[in-house]
Motif scaffolding. Sequence first.
Motif, PDB file in Angstrom:
ATOM      1  N   ARG A  16      -6.154   7.407   6.192  1.00 30.31           N
ATOM      2  CA  ARG A  16      -6.900   7.583   7.437  1.00 30.31           C
ATOM      3  C   ARG A  16      -8.284   8.185   7.178  1.00 30.31           C
ATOM      4  NH1 ARG A  16      -3.768  10.539  12.209  1.00 30.31           N
ATOM      5  NH2 ARG A  16      -2.495   8.697  11.825  1.00 30.31           N
ATOM      6  N   PHE A  17      -8.337   9.130   6.261  1.00 29.05           N
ATOM      7  CA  PHE A  17      -9.615   9.788   5.981  1.00 29.05           C
ATOM      8  C   PHE A  17     -10.093   9.384   4.594  1.00 29.05           C
ATOM      9  CE2 PHE A  17      -7.157  12.674   8.728  1.00 29.05           C
ATOM     10  CZ  PHE A  17      -7.979  12.648   9.850  1.00 29.05           C
ATOM     11  N   GLY A  18     -11.320   8.966   4.523  1.00 25.53           N
ATOM     12  CA  GLY A  18     -11.915   8.634   3.234  1.00 25.53           C
ATOM     13  C   GLY A  18     -11.768   7.186   2.823  1.00 25.53           C
ATOM     14  N   GLY A  19     -10.872   6.473   3.489  1.00 25.83           N
ATOM     15  CA  GLY A  19     -10.737   5.053   3.198  1.00 25.83           C
ATOM     16  C   GLY A  19     -10.147   4.739   1.839  1.00 25.83           C
ATOM     17  N   ASN A  20      -9.462   5.699   1.228  1.00 26.18           N
ATOM     18  CA  ASN A  20      -8.829   5.432  -0.062  1.00 26.18           C
ATOM     19  C   ASN A  20      -7.664   4.470   0.108  1.00 26.18           C
ATOM     20  OD1 ASN A  20     -10.526   7.210  -1.481  1.00 26.18           O
ATOM     21  ND2 ASN A  20      -9.234   8.960  -0.932  1.00 26.18           N
ATOM     22  N   GLN A  21      -7.459   3.627  -0.895  1.00 26.92           N
ATOM     23  CA  GLN A  21      -6.374   2.658  -0.832  1.00 26.92           C
ATOM     24  C   GLN A  21      -5.253   3.033  -1.796  1.00 26.92           C
ATOM     25  OE1 GLN A  21      -8.107  -1.275  -1.423  1.00 26.92           O
ATOM     26  NE2 GLN A  21      -8.346  -1.502   0.789  1.00 26.92           N
ATOM     27  N   VAL A  22      -4.038   2.901  -1.317  1.00 21.67           N
ATOM     28  CA  VAL A  22      -2.850   3.164  -2.128  1.00 21.67           C
ATOM     29  C   VAL A  22      -2.028   1.883  -2.189  1.00 21.67           C
ATOM     30  CG1 VAL A  22      -0.727   4.495  -2.359  1.00 21.67           C
ATOM     31  CG2 VAL A  22      -2.792   5.587  -1.448  1.00 21.67           C
ATOM     32  N   GLN A  23      -1.769   1.408  -3.390  1.00 20.05           N
ATOM     33  CA  GLN A  23      -1.012   0.166  -3.550  1.00 20.05           C
ATOM     34  C   GLN A  23       0.458   0.519  -3.749  1.00 20.05           C
ATOM     35  OE1 GLN A  23      -2.997  -3.091  -5.231  1.00 20.05           O
ATOM     36  NE2 GLN A  23      -1.232  -3.872  -6.345  1.00 20.05           N
ATOM     37  N   ALA A  24       1.258   0.270  -2.723  1.00 22.36           N
ATOM     38  CA  ALA A  24       2.683   0.607  -2.769  1.00 22.36           C
ATOM     39  C   ALA A  24       3.493  -0.495  -3.443  1.00 22.36           C
ATOM     40  CB  ALA A  24       3.207   0.859  -1.364  1.00 22.36           C
ATOM     41  N   LEU A  25       3.136  -1.748  -3.204  1.00 24.77           N
ATOM     42  CA  LEU A  25       3.787  -2.892  -3.838  1.00 24.77           C
ATOM     43  C   LEU A  25       2.716  -3.764  -4.469  1.00 24.77           C
ATOM     44  CD1 LEU A  25       6.386  -3.856  -1.072  1.00 24.77           C
ATOM     45  CD2 LEU A  25       6.823  -2.570  -3.169  1.00 24.77           C
ATOM     46  N   THR A  26       2.957  -4.146  -5.718  1.00 24.85           N
ATOM     47  CA  THR A  26       1.945  -4.888  -6.471  1.00 24.85           C
ATOM     48  C   THR A  26       2.158  -6.389  -6.395  1.00 24.85           C
ATOM     49  OG1 THR A  26       1.792  -3.025  -8.004  1.00 24.85           O
ATOM     50  CG2 THR A  26       0.850  -5.121  -8.730  1.00 24.85           C
ATOM     51  N   ASP A  27       3.375  -6.819  -6.710  1.00 22.24           N
ATOM     52  CA  ASP A  27       3.679  -8.255  -6.717  1.00 22.24           C
ATOM     53  C   ASP A  27       5.192  -8.405  -6.828  1.00 22.24           C
ATOM     54  OD1 ASP A  27       3.701 -10.997  -6.900  1.00 22.24           O
ATOM     55  OD2 ASP A  27       2.898 -11.083  -8.939  1.00 22.24           O
ATOM     56  N   VAL A  28       5.866  -8.387  -5.699  1.00 21.90           N
ATOM     57  CA  VAL A  28       7.329  -8.401  -5.687  1.00 21.90           C
ATOM     58  C   VAL A  28       7.832  -9.784  -5.289  1.00 21.90           C
ATOM     59  CG1 VAL A  28       9.423  -7.460  -4.628  1.00 21.90           C
ATOM     60  CG2 VAL A  28       7.504  -5.945  -5.163  1.00 21.90           C
TER      61      VAL A  28
END
Length: 255
Positions: A16-28
């Motif tokens: 929500r703050f800073g626009g950082n991205q977190v990749q929870a699933l890469t290629d399932v």
Amino acid sequence: MAILEVNNVKKIYTTRFGGNQVQALTDVSFSVEKGEYVAIMGESGSGKTTLLNILAALDKATSGLVLLNGKNLSTLRDSEVSAFRRENLGFVFQDFNLLDNFNIQDNIFLPLVLAGKNYNEMRVRLMPIAENLGIKTILGKYPYEVSGGQKQRAAVARALITNPQLILADEPTGALDSKAAESLLSQFQEINGAGQTILMVTHSTQAASRAKRVLFIKDGQVFHQIYKGSSTNEEMYQKISDTLTVITTGGGKHE
């Protein structure tokens, strides 16, 4: 025939703050055949819960495809999601998710009430399930009056009563003592033996050893899988333990 197909699913969250991205699933990618019993394992943060939420139509993948009986979950409109889940999926949660102001019978009936079924039909569906799960004598009791194992069996009955295409179980033995967990796992095997397809997310090697196949998730993708075949529960337990050791010690990806 594959009842569930997961193709190249990726999930990225933007904070929500800073626009950082977190990749929870890469290629399932994987599929589940009708009548299979599949367990999904992985360390905390590996993406198991995210994957389960996507399969349950509680969340949408950033990219990729999830098909349940050929239906693309990403095309469901918001107004269709609840009915789709109710008609196709059964859910068993770690914390039971029973309503304390409803007795056990009414908790089990709830998805059928929401679907507009009549009382007689609900009773006809309930009785054989309650008999098989050994909960006929507690149907009039309230959740706070019964044990954890009985609560979980009631939750399993609620999942089964809609005749779902797929049961999704999230740490179903996590809140149970060893005896209740063993009883529930035996019932899961019987339910699967009767033809019900089950997909279970679990940290428990004991629980996973009862499945016919175990998928291991690491760093947001399928790292390895084991088929039970003719292995005993004890042999499957050892195979799973060995694989988890490889994962936690940083071993390379299995094919």
